[in-house]
Design an enzyme around this catalytic site. Sequence first.
Site, PDB file in Angstrom:
ATOM      1  N   LEU A 194       8.568  -2.458  -2.674  1.00 37.03           N
ATOM      2  CA  LEU A 194       8.568  -3.929  -2.597  1.00 37.03           C
ATOM      3  C   LEU A 194       9.587  -4.476  -3.599  1.00 37.03           C
ATOM      4  CD1 LEU A 194       4.816  -5.000  -2.159  1.00 37.03           C
ATOM      5  CD2 LEU A 194       6.579  -4.655  -0.425  1.00 37.03           C
ATOM      6  N   THR A 225      -4.627   2.055  -0.275  1.00 39.46           N
ATOM      7  CA  THR A 225      -3.599   1.887  -1.307  1.00 39.46           C
ATOM      8  C   THR A 225      -3.873   2.720  -2.548  1.00 39.46           C
ATOM      9  OG1 THR A 225      -2.593   0.327  -2.850  1.00 39.46           O
ATOM     10  CG2 THR A 225      -4.791  -0.213  -2.106  1.00 39.46           C
ATOM     11  N   GLU A 226      -2.750   3.088  -3.213  1.00 35.95           N
ATOM     12  CA  GLU A 226      -2.854   3.759  -4.500  1.00 35.95           C
ATOM     13  C   GLU A 226      -3.525   2.828  -5.518  1.00 35.95           C
ATOM     14  OE1 GLU A 226       0.461   6.486  -5.497  1.00 35.95           O
ATOM     15  OE2 GLU A 226       0.834   4.992  -7.045  1.00 35.95           O
ATOM     16  N   ARG A 261       3.067  10.573  -6.199  1.00 36.84           N
ATOM     17  CA  ARG A 261       2.481  10.902  -4.893  1.00 36.84           C
ATOM     18  C   ARG A 261       2.805  12.312  -4.410  1.00 36.84           C
ATOM     19  NH1 ARG A 261       3.651   5.015  -2.133  1.00 36.84           N
ATOM     20  NH2 ARG A 261       2.101   3.979  -3.416  1.00 36.84           N
ATOM     21  N   ASP A 312      15.484   2.241  13.704  1.00 42.94           N
ATOM     22  CA  ASP A 312      16.578   1.714  14.538  1.00 42.94           C
ATOM     23  C   ASP A 312      17.886   1.555  13.758  1.00 42.94           C
ATOM     24  OD1 ASP A 312      14.475   1.628  16.253  1.00 42.94           O
ATOM     25  OD2 ASP A 312      14.656  -0.487  16.783  1.00 42.94           O
ATOM     26  N   GLN A 331       8.040  10.891   1.898  1.00 47.35           N
ATOM     27  CA  GLN A 331       6.855  10.817   1.044  1.00 47.35           C
ATOM     28  C   GLN A 331       5.562  10.881   1.859  1.00 47.35           C
ATOM     29  OE1 GLN A 331       5.762   7.013  -1.323  1.00 47.35           O
ATOM     30  NE2 GLN A 331       6.288   8.580  -2.810  1.00 47.35           N
ATOM     31  N   ARG A 340       9.601   8.460  -4.287  1.00 46.80           N
ATOM     32  CA  ARG A 340       9.480   7.065  -4.744  1.00 46.80           C
ATOM     33  C   ARG A 340       8.177   6.849  -5.499  1.00 46.80           C
ATOM     34  NH1 ARG A 340       6.857   2.288  -2.589  1.00 46.80           N
ATOM     35  NH2 ARG A 340       6.107   3.507  -0.829  1.00 46.80           N
ATOM     36  N   HIS A 380       4.410   8.471   4.872  1.00 47.41           N
ATOM     37  CA  HIS A 380       4.324   7.091   4.418  1.00 47.41           C
ATOM     38  C   HIS A 380       5.682   6.420   4.252  1.00 47.41           C
ATOM     39  CE1 HIS A 380       2.518   3.721   2.368  1.00 47.41           C
ATOM     40  NE2 HIS A 380       3.207   3.939   1.272  1.00 47.41           N
ATOM     41  N   GLY A 440      16.384  -7.410  11.116  1.00 49.15           N
ATOM     42  CA  GLY A 440      15.137  -7.081  10.424  1.00 49.15           C
ATOM     43  C   GLY A 440      14.617  -8.238   9.593  1.00 49.15           C
ATOM     44  N   HIS A 471       1.739  10.020   1.489  1.00 47.48           N
ATOM     45  CA  HIS A 471       0.836   9.260   0.625  1.00 47.48           C
ATOM     46  C   HIS A 471      -0.469  10.038   0.556  1.00 47.48           C
ATOM     47  CE1 HIS A 471      -1.572   6.133  -1.134  1.00 47.48           C
ATOM     48  NE2 HIS A 471      -0.525   5.332  -1.215  1.00 47.48           N
ATOM     49  N   GLY A 484      11.702  -8.047   7.680  1.00 41.76           N
ATOM     50  CA  GLY A 484      10.723  -7.615   6.685  1.00 41.76           C
ATOM     51  C   GLY A 484      11.082  -8.230   5.338  1.00 41.76           C
ATOM     52  N   GLY A 485      10.488  -7.709   4.277  1.00 43.55           N
ATOM     53  CA  GLY A 485      10.734  -8.266   2.948  1.00 43.55           C
ATOM     54  C   GLY A 485      12.202  -8.242   2.567  1.00 43.55           C
ATOM     55  N   LEU A 538      -3.707   3.554   5.800  1.00 41.25           N
ATOM     56  CA  LEU A 538      -3.527   3.764   4.360  1.00 41.25           C
ATOM     57  C   LEU A 538      -4.643   3.139   3.523  1.00 41.25           C
ATOM     58  CD1 LEU A 538      -1.328   4.664   2.177  1.00 41.25           C
ATOM     59  CD2 LEU A 538      -0.982   2.213   1.941  1.00 41.25           C
ATOM     60  N   PHE A 587      -0.504   2.150 -11.620  1.00 42.70           N
ATOM     61  CA  PHE A 587      -0.089   2.791 -10.374  1.00 42.70           C
ATOM     62  C   PHE A 587       0.488   4.161 -10.695  1.00 42.70           C
ATOM     63  CE2 PHE A 587       0.778   1.784  -5.881  1.00 42.70           C
ATOM     64  CZ  PHE A 587      -0.143   0.774  -5.688  1.00 42.70           C
TER      65      PHE A 587
HETATM   66  C1  LIG Z   1       0.655   0.770   4.794  1.00 41.16           C
HETATM   67  C2  LIG Z   1       1.771   0.622   3.801  1.00 41.16           C
HETATM   68  C3  LIG Z   1       1.504   0.154   2.522  1.00 41.16           C
HETATM   69  C4  LIG Z   1       2.529   0.029   1.579  1.00 41.16           C
HETATM   70  N1  LIG Z   1       2.240  -0.445   0.329  1.00 41.16           N
HETATM   71  C5  LIG Z   1       3.250  -0.638  -0.569  1.00 41.16           C
HETATM   72  C6  LIG Z   1       3.001  -1.220  -1.843  1.00 41.16           C
HETATM   73  O1  LIG Z   1       1.885  -1.593  -2.190  1.00 41.16           O
HETATM   74  N2  LIG Z   1       4.044  -1.364  -2.696  1.00 41.16           N
HETATM   75  C7  LIG Z   1       5.318  -0.994  -2.358  1.00 41.16           C
HETATM   76  O2  LIG Z   1       6.220  -1.154  -3.167  1.00 41.16           O
HETATM   77  N3  LIG Z   1       5.566  -0.456  -1.131  1.00 41.16           N
HETATM   78  C8  LIG Z   1       4.578  -0.283  -0.236  1.00 41.16           C
HETATM   79  N4  LIG Z   1       4.859   0.255   0.996  1.00 41.16           N
HETATM   80  C9  LIG Z   1       6.255   0.478   1.382  1.00 41.16           C
HETATM   81  C10 LIG Z   1       6.903  -0.860   1.726  1.00 41.16           C
HETATM   82  O3  LIG Z   1       5.951  -1.738   2.231  1.00 41.16           O
HETATM   83  C11 LIG Z   1       8.016  -0.710   2.756  1.00 41.16           C
HETATM   84  O4  LIG Z   1       8.922   0.276   2.340  1.00 41.16           O
HETATM   85  C12 LIG Z   1       8.778  -2.029   2.905  1.00 41.16           C
HETATM   86  O5  LIG Z   1       7.887  -3.080   3.141  1.00 41.16           O
HETATM   87  C13 LIG Z   1       9.818  -1.982   3.990  1.00 41.16           C
HETATM   88  O6  LIG Z   1      10.404  -3.238   4.072  1.00 41.16           O
HETATM   89  P1  LIG Z   1      11.722  -3.476   4.917  1.00 41.16           P
HETATM   90  O7  LIG Z   1      12.135  -4.895   4.697  1.00 41.16           O
HETATM   91  O8  LIG Z   1      12.709  -2.439   4.598  1.00 41.16           O
HETATM   92  O9  LIG Z   1      11.297  -3.244   6.417  1.00 41.16           O
HETATM   93  P2  LIG Z   1      10.030  -3.700   7.291  1.00 41.16           P
HETATM   94  O10 LIG Z   1       9.090  -4.566   6.568  1.00 41.16           O
HETATM   95  O11 LIG Z   1       9.514  -2.483   7.921  1.00 41.16           O
HETATM   96  O12 LIG Z   1      10.714  -4.613   8.392  1.00 41.16           O
HETATM   97  C14 LIG Z   1      11.598  -4.089   9.344  1.00 41.16           C
HETATM   98  C15 LIG Z   1      12.087  -5.227  10.208  1.00 41.16           C
HETATM   99  O13 LIG Z   1      13.130  -4.767  11.040  1.00 41.16           O
HETATM  100  C16 LIG Z   1      12.929  -5.230  12.356  1.00 41.16           C
HETATM  101  N5  LIG Z   1      13.608  -4.303  13.265  1.00 41.16           N
HETATM  102  C17 LIG Z   1      13.555  -2.952  13.274  1.00 41.16           C
HETATM  103  N6  LIG Z   1      14.365  -2.467  14.238  1.00 41.16           N
HETATM  104  C18 LIG Z   1      14.945  -3.537  14.827  1.00 41.16           C
HETATM  105  C19 LIG Z   1      15.873  -3.706  15.888  1.00 41.16           C
HETATM  106  N7  LIG Z   1      16.382  -2.668  16.547  1.00 41.16           N
HETATM  107  N8  LIG Z   1      16.226  -4.957  16.244  1.00 41.16           N
HETATM  108  C20 LIG Z   1      15.710  -6.037  15.610  1.00 41.16           C
HETATM  109  N9  LIG Z   1      14.839  -5.933  14.589  1.00 41.16           N
HETATM  110  C21 LIG Z   1      14.473  -4.702  14.214  1.00 41.16           C
HETATM  111  C22 LIG Z   1      11.437  -5.287  12.514  1.00 41.16           C
HETATM  112  O14 LIG Z   1      11.080  -6.167  13.559  1.00 41.16           O
HETATM  113  C23 LIG Z   1      11.042  -5.821  11.136  1.00 41.16           C
HETATM  114  O15 LIG Z   1      11.176  -7.222  11.116  1.00 41.16           O
HETATM  115  C24 LIG Z   1       3.847   0.379   1.940  1.00 41.16           C
HETATM  116  C25 LIG Z   1       4.110   0.838   3.222  1.00 41.16           C
HETATM  117  C26 LIG Z   1       3.088   0.977   4.136  1.00 41.16           C
HETATM  118  C27 LIG Z   1       3.420   1.528   5.492  1.00 41.16           C
END
Ligand SMILES: Cc1cc2nc3c(=O)[nH]c(=O)nc-3n(C[C@H](O)[C@H](O)[C@H](O)COP(=O)(O)OP(=O)(O)OC[C@H]3O[C@@H](n4cnc5c(N)ncnc54)[C@H](O)[C@@H]3O)c2cc1C
Length: 608
Positions: free
Chosen positions: A414, A265-266, A297, A232, A251, A408, A364, A25, A253, A27-28, A263, A130
């Site tokens: 984030l 945003t809030e 929320r 996954d 949750q 949450r 959400h 993964g 939203h 993501g952040g 979405l 928020f």
């Molecule tokens: C529209 C939206 C707006 C939001 N706004 C906010 C906000 O303003 N503030 C806040 O605090 N939160 C917010 N959230 C929630 C927050 O953004 C998410 O909870 C958070 O970004 C999730 O981050 P993560 O690193 O856990 O996963 P993600 O960013 O979802 O990344 C998941 C990663 O895993 C990888 N992956 C998944 N399965 C596999 C696999 N089988 N093999 C290889 N790679 C895989 C994907 O490719 C990706 O790189 C928001 C969510 C959404 C949907």
Amino acid sequence: MASIATSASYSGSLPRRKFDVVIVGAGGSGMRASLQLARAGLNVAVLTKVFPTRSHTVAAQGGVGASLGNMSEDNWHYHFYDTIKGSDWLGDQDAIEFMCREAPKVVYELEHFGMPFDRNADGTIYQRPFGGHTANYGEKPVQRACAAADRTGHAMLHTLYQQNVKSRTQFFVEWMALDLIRDAEGDVVGVTALEMETGELFIFEAKSVLLATGGAGRIFAASTNAFINTGDGLGMAARAGIPLQDMEFWQFHPTGVAGAGVLLTEGCRGEGAILRNVNGERFMERYAPTLKDLAPRDFVSRCMDQEIKEGRGCGPNKDYVVLDMTHLGGDTILKRLPSVFEIGHNFANVDITKEPIPVVPTIHYQMGGIPTGITGQVVTTQNDVNTIVNGLYAVGECSCVSVHGANRLGTNSLLDLLVFGKSAGNHIIESHQKAPKSHKDLPKDAADRSLARLARLDASTSGEYAQDVAGDIRSAMQQHAGVFRTQKTMDEGVVKINAIRERVKNITLKDKSKVFNTARIEALEVDNLMEAAQATMTSAAARKECRGAHTVKDYERGADDKEFPLGRNDKEWMKHTLWDSATNSLSYKSVNLKPLTVESVPPKVRTF
Ligand SMILES: Cc1cc2nc3c(=O)[nH]c(=O)nc-3n(C[C@H](O)[C@H](O)[C@H](O)COP(=O)(O)OP(=O)(O)OC[C@H]3O[C@@H](n4cnc5c(N)ncnc54)[C@H](O)[C@@H]3O)c2cc1C
């Protein structure tokens, strides 16, 4: 085309890659952890289904929470209190304290990595109000959400990616991890992964594996989540015998664009937007006299649903309410909410500077997930005794620390990615330094589970298509695990989902080609959707109370009910659920009400 064998001996001939740490993964959370590790000189690989900056974190709009106090008086104790109250006392207070104390530190670090936050006139980071974030323990809203316009996640993900490139993290882009590899002692020693470009299966050996696969929001039909959010990591953990925690808590939203799910945003309400019913009434004043539109929320979503149910919805079918931003002025909207302005145009054909936009509560975020401690280490629990799963970590939305409990607060996700991504990174570094270890031997059957899953699809000549089964999972979840639940609908949902599980075994693949076969990927994802959906439905039907996002009509009570205020039953249900996939059964563990250094916040009635 090479055929895929299932025998144990075949595992031995699969191509292998070896790293100190494998992160699934980008993501952040995954990239915050990988950055920590790569900077410490560890050999780290990050696997991701999509290009890193397309992970769902990129869609986060509103902000990241930290008590910087740049624009109104604030400190981490207030943040700590709000998060506990927001969680409806299901959050573990030690983890919440850790997160809220670390928050300013990780946000300033991000600033120093180059994150382009909006600025105040004095150069400090801009912060907006928020939902559920208050000053002085609930007295009034506070400005705590550190924001880069309404593109905070976008800015954050790009900042982290650039720093990772600089630190030489190795990315495997468009690779799908399939299963965890556990040895005879139960230690995690690697993962199997499919290279999408070639369709080949690989083994990734690692001293530590960190799951950062994000949420499973796609188990619902109407969702703000990206299509890749199929849970996954949850599936991988569940199949490897690790129970999933608190999966009943999802949750909604309040402000998904009606009909589109996208979405808003809030941060809109943080900037002053107002929810109105068909009479133009600001109905949140009635339900939450202090926080009004900025109540948490779960609360706002229920109020909206109530307005709609009582006939005060808008539109020809009276099935949505509206979010009114017209009084904010075009300048503020274009400066603070430019993406929301575009979303209005593109998804609702509405100019939000001139007219209100139709909204409905939309799925959400998952509060539950893979159980971990503050260090990100995955734990299993029996009779309240925690056992660490050696070699396995989880952070981000796929994990459950648990800081979000039953609901949450916005901006705390984030934050959770940064705090726990970093702390998992640090723990891995420390354990590598303390006791340098070599890779453990792979078990003979390392890839058998994955090979069997692939072989099943390749051998199928008839059956159902993945998208049809996935569609049925989604509509069952939407129907049986919504904003308001009843015991009857949940019990029926359990039966429905159990029946769909049988159908997953008969999924067929028409096109068996290997190169970029997205149908194969989708079919493999359904295995994961199924685990997340069944965990949710089973846990929801078992929890016989109202708490946070889990509102069951049968158990609803008034705020003045002495025994169970608002339907919350602290006597019996102050505990986490743990769902085990192999037996489709539940066990429980106590909520940790002891913070690390401060006094605990005892449960009380949750009003706003
Ligand atoms: C529209 C939206 C707006 C939001 N706004 C906010 C906000 O303003 N503030 C806040 O605090 N939160 C917010 N959230 C929630 C927050 O953004 C998410 O909870 C958070 O970004 C999730 O981050 P993560 O690193 O856990 O996963 P993600 O960013 O979802 O990344 C998941 C990663 O895993 C990888 N992956 C998944 N399965 C596999 C696999 N089988 N093999 C290889 N790679 C895989 C994907 O490719 C990706 O790189 C928001 C969510 C959404 C949907």
